[in-house]
Design an enzyme around this catalytic site. Sequence first.
Site, PDB file in Angstrom:
ATOM      1  N   CYS A  25      -1.201 -11.660  -7.511  1.00  0.00           N
ATOM      2  CA  CYS A  25      -0.071 -11.331  -6.498  1.00  0.00           C
ATOM      3  C   CYS A  25       0.190  -9.839  -6.659  1.00  0.00           C
ATOM      4  O   CYS A  25      -0.560  -8.960  -6.310  1.00  0.00           O
ATOM      5  CB  CYS A  25       1.077 -12.238  -6.884  1.00  0.00           C
ATOM      6  N   SER A  26       1.373  -9.509  -6.847  1.00  0.00           N
ATOM      7  CA  SER A  26       1.804  -7.853  -6.851  1.00  0.00           C
ATOM      8  C   SER A  26       1.466  -7.560  -8.418  1.00  0.00           C
ATOM      9  O   SER A  26       0.460  -6.938  -8.558  1.00  0.00           O
ATOM     10  CB  SER A  26       3.083  -7.677  -6.686  1.00  0.00           C
ATOM     11  N   ASP A  27       2.148  -8.201  -9.091  1.00  0.00           N
ATOM     12  CA  ASP A  27       2.225  -8.035 -10.737  1.00  0.00           C
ATOM     13  C   ASP A  27       1.238  -8.857 -11.586  1.00  0.00           C
ATOM     14  O   ASP A  27       0.801  -8.668 -12.834  1.00  0.00           O
ATOM     15  CB  ASP A  27       3.361  -7.536 -11.420  1.00  0.00           C
ATOM     16  N   GLY A  28       1.094 -10.044 -10.894  1.00  0.00           N
ATOM     17  CA  GLY A  28       0.220 -11.228 -11.586  1.00  0.00           C
ATOM     18  C   GLY A  28       0.954 -11.990 -12.617  1.00  0.00           C
ATOM     19  O   GLY A  28       0.499 -12.453 -13.448  1.00  0.00           O
ATOM     20  N   TRP A  29       2.284 -11.761 -12.430  1.00  0.00           N
ATOM     21  CA  TRP A  29       2.929 -12.506 -13.430  1.00  0.00           C
ATOM     22  C   TRP A  29       3.994 -13.441 -12.864  1.00  0.00           C
ATOM     23  O   TRP A  29       4.653 -14.235 -13.781  1.00  0.00           O
ATOM     24  CB  TRP A  29       3.895 -11.566 -14.595  1.00  0.00           C
TER      25      TRP A  29
ATOM     26  N   LYS B 294       0.816  -1.380  -0.079  1.00  0.00           N
ATOM     27  CA  LYS B 294       0.042  -0.151   0.130  1.00  0.00           C
ATOM     28  C   LYS B 294       0.850   1.380   0.005  1.00  0.00           C
ATOM     29  O   LYS B 294       0.460   2.189  -0.627  1.00  0.00           O
ATOM     30  CB  LYS B 294      -1.096  -0.033   1.215  1.00  0.00           C
ATOM     31  N   MET B 295       2.079   1.142   0.570  1.00  0.00           N
ATOM     32  CA  MET B 295       2.888   2.377   0.470  1.00  0.00           C
ATOM     33  C   MET B 295       3.265   2.633  -0.877  1.00  0.00           C
ATOM     34  O   MET B 295       3.848   3.826  -1.011  1.00  0.00           O
ATOM     35  CB  MET B 295       4.170   1.894   1.357  1.00  0.00           C
TER      36      MET B 295
ATOM     37  N   ARG C  95       3.871 -15.385  -8.938  1.00  0.00           N
ATOM     38  CA  ARG C  95       2.992 -16.387  -8.088  1.00  0.00           C
ATOM     39  C   ARG C  95       1.481 -16.557  -8.992  1.00  0.00           C
ATOM     40  O   ARG C  95       1.081 -17.738  -8.711  1.00  0.00           O
ATOM     41  CB  ARG C  95       2.743 -15.785  -6.804  1.00  0.00           C
TER      42      ARG C  95
END
Lengths: 628, 750
Positions: A401-405, A315-316, A407
């Site tokens: 996940c974060s970028d989806g590429w 979030k940061m 995990r």
Amino acid sequence: MGRARVEGLSSCALISCSSVCRSTKTPVKANFLFCQRNWFRIPVFVVLYYIDFCTSSILMVLKYVFIVCVSTAKDVTYICPFVGPVRGSLTVTNYRLFFRCTDREPVFGLDLPLGVLSRVEKIGAATSRGDVSYGLACKDMRNLRFVHKEPEDSLKKSVFEVLMKFAFPVSNNMSLFAFEYKQVFPENGWRVYDPLAEYKRQGLPKESWRISKVNDHYELCDSYPAALVVPVTITDEELRRISSFRAKGRIPVLSWIHPESQAAVVRASQPMVGQNGRRCKEDEKLLQAIMDANAQSHKIFIFDARPSVNAAANKMKGGGYESEDAYQNAELVFLDIHNIHVMRESQRKLKEVVYPNIEDSHWLSNLESTHWLEHIKLILAGALRIADKVESGKTSVVVHCSDGWDRTPQLTSLALIMLDSHYRTIRGFQILLEKEWLSFGHRFQQRVGHGDKNHTDADRSPIFLQFIDCVWQMTRQFPAAFEFNEYFLITILDQLYSCLFGTFLCNSEQQRLKEEVPKHTVSLWSFVNSQLEEFVNPLYVHYPSHVLFPTVGIRHLQLWVTYYIRWNPRMRPQEPVHQRYKELLAKRAELQKRVEELQREAANRTASSSSERAGSPTRSITPVQTFV
Amino acid sequence: MLSLGSVGAKSTKPSFVSYVTPEEIKLEKEPPKIEKHPDLLPGEVEFCCANPILKYTQDDMSQRGIFGTLFCTNFRVTFISDEKSQEETTKTFKNKLYGENDIPLMCVDHIYGVYDEKKKLITGGLVKNKYPSKMIIHCKDLRVFQFCLTFTKEEDAKKIFQGIAHHCLEERSLKCVFAFSYSGTPKMQRKCIILDKMQRKWETILFDSPEDWTQEMKRTRANCRLVTENENFELSQRLPKYFVIPSALGDLFSYQGKGFPIWCWSHHSGCALFKASLPPVTQEDGDFQKHLDIMLNAVAHNYLYSAKTEDLSESLPTIQDIQQSYNKFKQFFLIENSTDFWLSDVKWFSSLESSGWLDIIRQCLQKAVEVVECLEKDNTNVLITEEEGTDLCCVISSLVQIMLDPYYRTLMGFQSLVQKEWVAGCHAFLDRCNHLHQKDKECHSPVFLLFLECVWQLVQQHSPAFQFSETYLTVLSDSVDVPVFSTFLFNSAHHRESVMKAESPLAQSSPLSCPTVWDWSVQFDSKAQNFFFNPLYSEKVKHEKAVRKAHKPKHQRQLSLPSTAFKPPSKKGFFKDETDSLKKILRVKRLSRWMGSPDSPAATTRGFYESWKQRPLDYHGLLLPCLDGPAVRVWMQRYLRWIPEVHIMGGGSVAVMTKLMELLSQVQDLKRVLEQRDSSQAVKLDHRPYIQHRLLSFGSSGRLSSSFPFAYSRNRSFKPIIPTGLMQSLMVTDSLASQEDEASSFVSLV
């Protein structure tokens, strides 16, 4: 004046020519003179023809001859951690490194594509005797060490330089060998995956899902494929707005839909919530639409692959996770899978533990300290929960996940393997890789570092290796559920690093098209599909409707010895694995033949002995059936 | 229920779940108490029973269960469900003596009581007091039963608890073992005698007659002498009835029945393996040294005048070490609930390592390989010694024989080997297995299990070389604790004979006859016995098999490593030439010292293993195990079969086995059909029902669990087992974990 020798060893041939041609860079026409003696003595220039390793007939691609300078045959010592120093000749081509020992019986050789090298470095300074040693760190869990006895400076330098040049072509502004490999296979592997055909197999488009062309020119998201499946109720305009709310524009799109319950597996990247809790009503509408598309459930599960702490920390940076306030009826689950750096570190530790020597008495605690299998467990457990929600709960899920590429494809593709038996076939698995990994932009170039000498690059991580490991764990647990065998998985991993095929090059579909990879390189699937029998699991039984729920307890996970520890001759199985599979196949064929013969015989006898029962024998003896 | 774990940001840790509520509701619903009784075996007597008892099902962690009656008989503790059992009928692998809810008294390992939510080990003292609300029984075959006693009347509960505790934990006499009441009935006696005759007609050689030994010597072309002087145990009560010694050994009566080499097996080269019970060499005792020299000379005289000796008690763990290690090891598999399972899953590998069990297995195999090297490569006679000569000597000599002699890798050969080395060889089964719950802990040790573990490692690594399957080994390891067979009940041949005579019901006419464990029909029907055979066994050509069946198993060996020192044996050298003999003795001693060198024994055999590995694999020749860390594994089938969390529905090795067996059985069926057709009348026989029945029996089970054929999961819905408490499992404390998720996206790291 031209003395040459052709050496045939393990389907590779060396043609060395003693003609002096230091100045010229043009290919040398080699004279095929066979010379039995004295040929080691003179430093020679070796003209090397790359011979395709997969065809048994020797085929020379004369067009791609490079002149590579090597030291004389007797000079190189390979410090083998298992058998001790081995002396022999070292040859480096633009594709591979080739070492053949000259003083040992049985003949010992090393043959590896330069693509597996992650680091080439000199170890220590030259000793008083003029020895120079250098180490090669490989991506496939081994390290090699060579020592030059040759004191002549120019020569030993050249080997090192040649290695540095050809092992890391990208860093030297050269093209990868895949672009020069021109083997022709009967099948074109680039045609294996057709997104529309795959979606059609899943019954898409259907009433609540459509195939959008919004990303046709990769304008919406450059790391996504051109064809995207989205809910009918969401317009392309809304998708564009959503793309600004999801990291890297990777909007939630459908990966797979359950043929009966209509529960969908949807993948995305993290929402850009940030510290202020940004919201995007189109995104909320999209998730609602995904839920509505499945009449069986009034809920939707959002699986965030990350540990909750990491998700919160994002979030940061403007990222974050869906709040349950904003998304009605959504339940958020964190799957606690760690990031690429943790995985890279775990792999490094694993390599330390398995290569070169295993400490028997502390093997288990050493293995535990790498956490490798724990990570495998977490990934499998995450995929299992996703599969469970879809299959047992009949609920649609969103995975990110974060970028989806990284995990995300691990989780979705494993869940898909559990849910859909099609992906457990050889071709189905190829489609799965092409779809979930390649078209959805797993950054293979970055994660593997093809031809890049920057071995400390923090973007490298064994994400794909972990996925294949997980698949292997499943094949262990369900030995009859997969059409492919272990050799198939090992081949994929070997070719991932080799840069012989174009399949795993670049970071996204868009990049591959821009570089014209399909046009200029050969697909790995061309090679695989041209010799399928090598990769077939003889025990395979096709059950179209079976869902596999693996056991994820560490007790049932094993270290993949035949991959990670395959360089250790003591751990090597007596016979190569695929050999064993072939024997099994032969055994089965033999048995089946016997069964058929007996059946035919029995049928004949019945027919001849009692004519009134002529119809029954064919039905009475059930054809060979198998039950798992 | 399934979303337990880290759902959302909060992770719910399942604690001790209150188990009172669901059953109370259930109690009201279930008023009728049907009196059910177990089907008693011959000679079985019911002691006490209690109803209703709640048996917790292990399948889920919700602490639910089934109501039923708990019985205690002189054979077992048994639970009979009030509900109709639907499973029993469909089982393809059913033990005829005890079912899934039966615990033979001998099989009980520990009993725990839960008093006010606190688990306590039940020992003599606790029994007298208050009975626990919950009784947990840990079995030797690693099953865990949990019974709730709070629903039954207080006195019944007390009675059943005390009854079970008494019969399972208190020290008792051998006479009370069920085998004697089972076989003691006249009807069973007659049956046993018939069975015994049938058994002898089959192929397991029991080694209780001189003929069996002569046969074995002939088969291995041994050059030794059969001793029959101990027929009435006049030499020693600790020695077998018949045994074989080196022919050079003189009068046996002077040795007080101890400390002379007993022949185990002869290598095709002529050298042989001997074992002896010798006290460890502690002090420089002249007499002892002299004695040892004579023994070694006798052994050396057997072939080529070379011998090595190895004191196993020096180089291998003691039987107490083995016991301790196994006690630790088995705890990891006695799992009472899911929470425990997932908690212990995290530290699985280091826990395994700390138990040391796998390391003991490795050491035993390692030692066996060393002995094999001496026999195979150096063609040296080997004498292994140990204080008793019936524990680790049995382990090592049996392993050596399995590695060298393909005959012992067949089912019948293996059973004969167990008879030869263990049963006839006087392994103290009764003491080691602690069948009588003796308080003296010194002599308990799972030595035989250790041997089976080692064999399992070999089976795992070279499965086509073995005719039997791992299921067979698992069943055999369970059968040790089934008090019906005479095989594992005694400490020695003398012990067996005297007890059998004393217990005879038919006056003094003949000794009592008990079935041996090899009589598999006592436990399993023929269809279930199919699971004992390895469908992948690579059989040798047929005529050799026929030879083996005709009781003349030949030594079939491939050419092995060239013998290093082949010299013609000096036949008359020894006794004549004193100095020469002294030299020999010196050499023998030097060799023996070299062999037991403590510095990295692994290194010495490494070369031997590697040179063996380079040759093409022959499943009917020498077989060596790989002993590197990852190669020694946990016997999953035996240890994990009752734990529902690790059951793989539709998977596991059973998926492969079933498929192969399917194929093989089809071939066999069709052959049978053809045979029937050959006989003229058989044409009328319709073979259809038989085949279809076969197919059905596999087909109905559809997707078997990996624990098949042992535990049956009631969990038919194929629900996945989702780990709980994942967050606790992996706390990466490193800075890496908190790094940016994707380096490329936000910061560039160098």
